[in-house]
Design an enzyme around this catalytic site. Structure first.
Site, PDB file in Angstrom:
ATOM      1  N   ARG A 119       3.885 -66.597 -44.268  1.00  7.63           N
ATOM      2  CA  ARG A 119       2.725 -66.108 -43.484  1.00  7.63           C
ATOM      3  C   ARG A 119       2.168 -64.830 -44.099  1.00  7.63           C
ATOM      4  O   ARG A 119       0.973 -64.687 -44.284  1.00  7.63           O
ATOM      5  CB  ARG A 119       3.133 -65.884 -42.029  1.00  7.63           C
ATOM      6  CG  ARG A 119       3.157 -67.137 -41.158  1.00  7.63           C
ATOM      7  CD  ARG A 119       4.075 -68.217 -41.670  1.00  7.63           C
ATOM      8  NE  ARG A 119       4.137 -69.393 -40.854  1.00  7.63           N
ATOM      9  CZ  ARG A 119       5.143 -69.699 -40.015  1.00  7.63           C
ATOM     10  NH1 ARG A 119       6.205 -68.904 -39.919  1.00  7.63           N
ATOM     11  NH2 ARG A 119       5.107 -70.803 -39.313  1.00  7.63           N
ATOM     12  N   ASP A 167       6.052 -72.812 -45.790  1.00  3.13           N
ATOM     13  CA  ASP A 167       5.589 -73.150 -44.439  1.00  3.13           C
ATOM     14  C   ASP A 167       4.115 -73.555 -44.527  1.00  3.13           C
ATOM     15  O   ASP A 167       3.533 -73.568 -45.622  1.00  3.13           O
ATOM     16  CB  ASP A 167       5.800 -71.965 -43.472  1.00  3.13           C
ATOM     17  CG  ASP A 167       6.147 -72.449 -42.067  1.00  3.13           C
ATOM     18  OD1 ASP A 167       5.368 -73.258 -41.527  1.00  3.13           O
ATOM     19  OD2 ASP A 167       7.185 -72.042 -41.521  1.00  3.13           O
ATOM     20  N   HIS A 207       6.071 -78.539 -40.624  1.00  2.00           N
ATOM     21  CA  HIS A 207       5.590 -77.295 -41.243  1.00  2.00           C
ATOM     22  C   HIS A 207       5.224 -77.544 -42.709  1.00  2.00           C
ATOM     23  O   HIS A 207       5.552 -76.736 -43.577  1.00  2.00           O
ATOM     24  CB  HIS A 207       6.659 -76.190 -41.146  1.00  2.00           C
ATOM     25  CG  HIS A 207       6.784 -75.612 -39.767  1.00  2.00           C
ATOM     26  ND1 HIS A 207       5.924 -74.666 -39.270  1.00  2.00           N
ATOM     27  CD2 HIS A 207       7.656 -75.864 -38.768  1.00  2.00           C
ATOM     28  CE1 HIS A 207       6.266 -74.350 -38.025  1.00  2.00           C
ATOM     29  NE2 HIS A 207       7.317 -75.072 -37.693  1.00  2.00           N
ATOM     30  N   ASP A 218      12.722 -77.480 -37.728  1.00  2.00           N
ATOM     31  CA  ASP A 218      12.167 -77.024 -36.444  1.00  2.00           C
ATOM     32  C   ASP A 218      10.757 -77.565 -36.245  1.00  2.00           C
ATOM     33  O   ASP A 218      10.035 -77.829 -37.205  1.00  2.00           O
ATOM     34  CB  ASP A 218      12.145 -75.489 -36.388  1.00  2.00           C
ATOM     35  CG  ASP A 218      11.304 -74.896 -37.508  1.00  2.00           C
ATOM     36  OD1 ASP A 218      11.391 -75.400 -38.644  1.00  2.00           O
ATOM     37  OD2 ASP A 218      10.544 -73.954 -37.248  1.00  2.00           O
ATOM     38  N   GLU A 219      10.396 -77.707 -34.996  1.00  2.00           N
ATOM     39  CA  GLU A 219       9.010 -77.957 -34.580  1.00  2.00           C
ATOM     40  C   GLU A 219       8.312 -79.057 -35.382  1.00  2.00           C
ATOM     41  O   GLU A 219       7.174 -78.890 -35.813  1.00  2.00           O
ATOM     42  CB  GLU A 219       8.203 -76.654 -34.699  1.00  2.00           C
ATOM     43  CG  GLU A 219       8.752 -75.551 -33.818  1.00  2.00           C
ATOM     44  CD  GLU A 219       8.044 -74.216 -34.019  1.00  2.00           C
ATOM     45  OE1 GLU A 219       7.938 -73.478 -33.046  1.00  2.00           O
ATOM     46  OE2 GLU A 219       7.631 -73.905 -35.158  1.00  2.00           O
ATOM     47  N   TRP A 258      18.160 -71.371 -32.260  1.00  2.00           N
ATOM     48  CA  TRP A 258      17.076 -70.472 -31.823  1.00  2.00           C
ATOM     49  C   TRP A 258      16.600 -70.822 -30.422  1.00  2.00           C
ATOM     50  O   TRP A 258      16.089 -69.996 -29.711  1.00  2.00           O
ATOM     51  CB  TRP A 258      15.921 -70.473 -32.840  1.00  2.00           C
ATOM     52  CG  TRP A 258      15.128 -71.741 -32.959  1.00  2.00           C
ATOM     53  CD1 TRP A 258      15.548 -72.930 -33.467  1.00  2.00           C
ATOM     54  CD2 TRP A 258      13.768 -71.942 -32.569  1.00  2.00           C
ATOM     55  NE1 TRP A 258      14.547 -73.864 -33.429  1.00  2.00           N
ATOM     56  CE2 TRP A 258      13.429 -73.278 -32.889  1.00  2.00           C
ATOM     57  CE3 TRP A 258      12.783 -71.123 -32.000  1.00  2.00           C
ATOM     58  CZ2 TRP A 258      12.165 -73.819 -32.648  1.00  2.00           C
ATOM     59  CZ3 TRP A 258      11.525 -71.652 -31.766  1.00  2.00           C
ATOM     60  CH2 TRP A 258      11.224 -72.985 -32.086  1.00  2.00           C
ATOM     61  N   TRP A 295       9.788 -63.352 -38.557  1.00  2.00           N
ATOM     62  CA  TRP A 295       8.597 -64.182 -38.844  1.00  2.00           C
ATOM     63  C   TRP A 295       7.444 -63.229 -39.064  1.00  2.00           C
ATOM     64  O   TRP A 295       7.386 -62.153 -38.449  1.00  2.00           O
ATOM     65  CB  TRP A 295       8.331 -65.130 -37.673  1.00  2.00           C
ATOM     66  CG  TRP A 295       9.483 -66.034 -37.402  1.00  2.00           C
ATOM     67  CD1 TRP A 295      10.430 -65.887 -36.435  1.00  2.00           C
ATOM     68  CD2 TRP A 295       9.845 -67.224 -38.130  1.00  2.00           C
ATOM     69  NE1 TRP A 295      11.352 -66.913 -36.518  1.00  2.00           N
ATOM     70  CE2 TRP A 295      11.008 -67.740 -37.545  1.00  2.00           C
ATOM     71  CE3 TRP A 295       9.287 -67.888 -39.220  1.00  2.00           C
ATOM     72  CZ2 TRP A 295      11.642 -68.893 -38.008  1.00  2.00           C
ATOM     73  CZ3 TRP A 295       9.898 -69.038 -39.685  1.00  2.00           C
ATOM     74  CH2 TRP A 295      11.064 -69.531 -39.089  1.00  2.00           C
ATOM     75  N   THR A 296       6.499 -63.623 -39.940  1.00  2.00           N
ATOM     76  CA  THR A 296       5.551 -62.593 -40.376  1.00  2.00           C
ATOM     77  C   THR A 296       4.084 -62.874 -40.031  1.00  2.00           C
ATOM     78  O   THR A 296       3.204 -62.302 -40.654  1.00  2.00           O
ATOM     79  CB  THR A 296       5.698 -62.372 -41.900  1.00  2.00           C
ATOM     80  OG1 THR A 296       5.535 -63.630 -42.566  1.00  2.00           O
ATOM     81  CG2 THR A 296       7.032 -61.766 -42.247  1.00  2.00           C
ATOM     82  N   GLU A 297       3.838 -63.707 -39.049  1.00  2.00           N
ATOM     83  CA  GLU A 297       2.427 -63.882 -38.664  1.00  2.00           C
ATOM     84  C   GLU A 297       1.780 -62.532 -38.357  1.00  2.00           C
ATOM     85  O   GLU A 297       0.640 -62.267 -38.730  1.00  2.00           O
ATOM     86  CB  GLU A 297       2.306 -64.775 -37.420  1.00  2.00           C
ATOM     87  CG  GLU A 297       2.552 -66.243 -37.667  1.00  2.00           C
ATOM     88  CD  GLU A 297       4.011 -66.624 -37.497  1.00  2.00           C
ATOM     89  OE1 GLU A 297       4.886 -65.715 -37.530  1.00  2.00           O
ATOM     90  OE2 GLU A 297       4.288 -67.836 -37.339  1.00  2.00           O
TER      91      GLU A 297
END
Ligand code: ACM
Ligand code: ZN
Length: 509
Positions: free
Chosen positions: A100, A129, A196, A262-263, A330, A394-396
């Site tokens: 990100r 990602d 992702h 994930d997700e 998580w 996380w770096t958003e």
């Protein structure tokens, strides 16, 4: 229990103070021990006529970190004492998301210096990602030619550059892996499978599901969850992933590699003839099982090469996961985790409520982080299955190193101490989750803070460490404001609709 006088973080297991002072700093006798109870343990014996440090190679490194902190505190003259120390957990990690927002190689090294000071031993590197593929893969150059290039992003109100093209070459990666190894830090690289994947599929759309709109295959410019997923029914996907893992294994010597998981939104899998055919052929009940099949295939590939997989705990949803795979927790999923550990599976604790260091201090302050017991009540009789803890960043919303340092410190030191020094419940002495621990931590933090400042890593000021309700409310409001743009509002609505449709099919996301 009071460590107030010695400014050590993490605080050692046992300190026996003795009479006298040691003035001969230059007289440190180091003795390597092959066998010791704990492979990271050390013993530091500070006497008037000199210092003796014994331990395994890692233990000696940690003993030197402790000595360095004592030297910072006392200067030329050190009180005599004997320190016997070893970590409670053998996995003490932090995660950096390089997708990100991208930190430069030299900046990552500074974070590794900080991690070493705190006796952390795992660096989980989230390299790929939706918003950017950051690792050079020689066999598939478009991953970085296309997948590492991004138009102007909209993560928050903070303006982003017009276009960025950022990635690490294999030489950069090797340099960082060696830098980490010199500090007894293993690098756990992540290859996200199967979701992702926007950046990957922007570069190689042939690995997406049939019927996917090519317009959607782009490096994403906002945070969130997207539909882009690898086609599990395409035979070529597996060989493509194996090729990438081959290069990963060549670059990263540590025995564990992270396969993400994930997700993963399954919408494309539900409509893709290839994926549906594959499920039939394998007799799989649903798409969660297809995800597990793909993960198992890749994890088996790692096993064949003498390596192992770590995955996010989403992968527990489906059939039983092999206990050879380690699971990073998580989300809640308590029953699935309990079932997995009861079969011998190991977990790394990264629960969002305590470990996510991209979260605001109003959600997780230092005091709260110290209160986190990585062995939850439901795992008390399977404590050995808890491998350790990891704090993801996380770096958003983490645009640069300055912001990263604000988010990480002093929460990462608190987590490092929690993973190293916390005593199991029922054991007398040592640290336990009470306010005295927090107070003691704050009094001992000065040294580490100075060292971090010297590395250019300025942490959050005191008012964030144990937030008042008023300050917490103010911080939440600021954050809401930062995210409140029409573009992001629209995106959140679309994302919520996507997740609702997944929940409708699987009961949960
Ligand atoms: C995650 O936070 N999506 C693992
Ligand atoms: Zn497919």
């Amino acid at each position: 229990m009071d460590g107030g006088l010695l400014q050590l973080i993490p605080y050692p297991n046992e300190v026996i103070r003795k009479d006298g002072w040691c003035k001969c700093w230059d007289h440190v006798q180091i003795q390597k021990e092959k066998r010791q109870g704990n492979p990271e343990g050390y013993c530091l014996d500070i006497q008037e006529d000199g210092i003796r440090l014994t331990g395994t190679p890692a233990g000696i490194f940690y003993g030197k970190q402790a000595l360095r902190q004592l030297e910072d505190q006392f200067g030329g003259e050190l009180p005599c004492m004997q320190i016997t120390d070893a970590p409670r957990f053998s996995y003490r990690g932090f995660m950096l998301d390089s997708s990100r927002h991208f930190l430069q190689k030299e900046e990552i090294k500074r974070l590794l210096d900080a991690a070493a000071l705190l006796k952390l031993n795992k660096f989980h590197w989230h390299l790929v990602d939706d918003q950017g593929w950051r690792i050079e893969i020689r066999k598939y150059p478009k991953l970085t030619e296309i997948g590492a290039r991004r138009g102007r992003a909209v993560f928050t109100r903070i303006p982003e550059p017009e276009e960025t093209h950022e990635f690490l070459t294999q030489d950069d990666i090797r340099e960082i892996v060696a830098y980490a190894a010199n500090r007894f830090i293993d690098v756990v690289p992540e290859l996200e499978i199967p979701g992702h994947e926007s950046a990957l599929l922007a570069a190689y759309p042939e690995y997406s599901c049939e019927g996917t709109d090519p317009e959607e295959q782009r490096v994403q410019i906002t945070g969130g969850i997207f539909k882009e997923i690898l086609c599990a029914g395409n035979e070529k996907t597996v060989s493509f992933l194996k090729d990438i893992l081959d290069e990963y294994m060549d670059l990263f010597p540590y025995s564990y590699l992270h396969l993400g998981g994930d997700e993963a939104v399954k919408a494309h899998w539900r409509s893709c003839p290839k994926c549906q055919r594959k499920m039939k052929e394998l007799g799989l009940p649903d798409e969660n099982a297809l995800q597990q099949w793909l993960v198992r295939t890749m994890a088996d590939y790692l096993e064949q090469k003498g390596r192992h997989a770590v995955v996010w705990n989403d992968v527990l949803r489906g059939e039983k996961l092999s206990p050879k795979v380690a699971v990073q927790v998580w989300l809640g999923d308590k029953d699935l985790i309990e079932e997995f550990t009861s079969r011998g599976g190991r977990i790394v604790q990264s629960t969002t409520d305590y470990c996510y260091l991209d979260y605001a201090y109003s959600d997780i302050d230092v005091k709260k982080l110290l209160s986190f017991d990585p062995v939850p009540d439901y795992l008390k009789d399977q404590e050995k299955q808890v491998w350790g803890m990891e704090c993801p960043l996380w770096t958003e919303r983490v645009t640069d190193l300055t912001r990263a340092a604000f988010q990480l410190f002093p929460r990462l030191p608190a987590m490092a101490e929690n993973a190293w020094s916390r005593k199991p419940s029922g054991v007398d002495g040592g640290y336990c989750p009470d306010s005295k621990w927090y107070e003691s931590f704050c009094r001992r933090y000065e040294n580490v803070r100075r060292e971090l400042d010297e590395l250019g890593l300025k942490g959050a000021p005191e008012k964030y460490w144990n937030m008042t309700p008023e300050d917490a409310a103010r911080e939440r409001k600021e954050l809401e404001n930062l995210l409140d743009t029409p573009f992001l509002q629209r995106f959140r609505k679309e994302e919520e609709a996507l997740l609702a449709s997944e929940r409708e099919v699987y009961g949960r996301f």
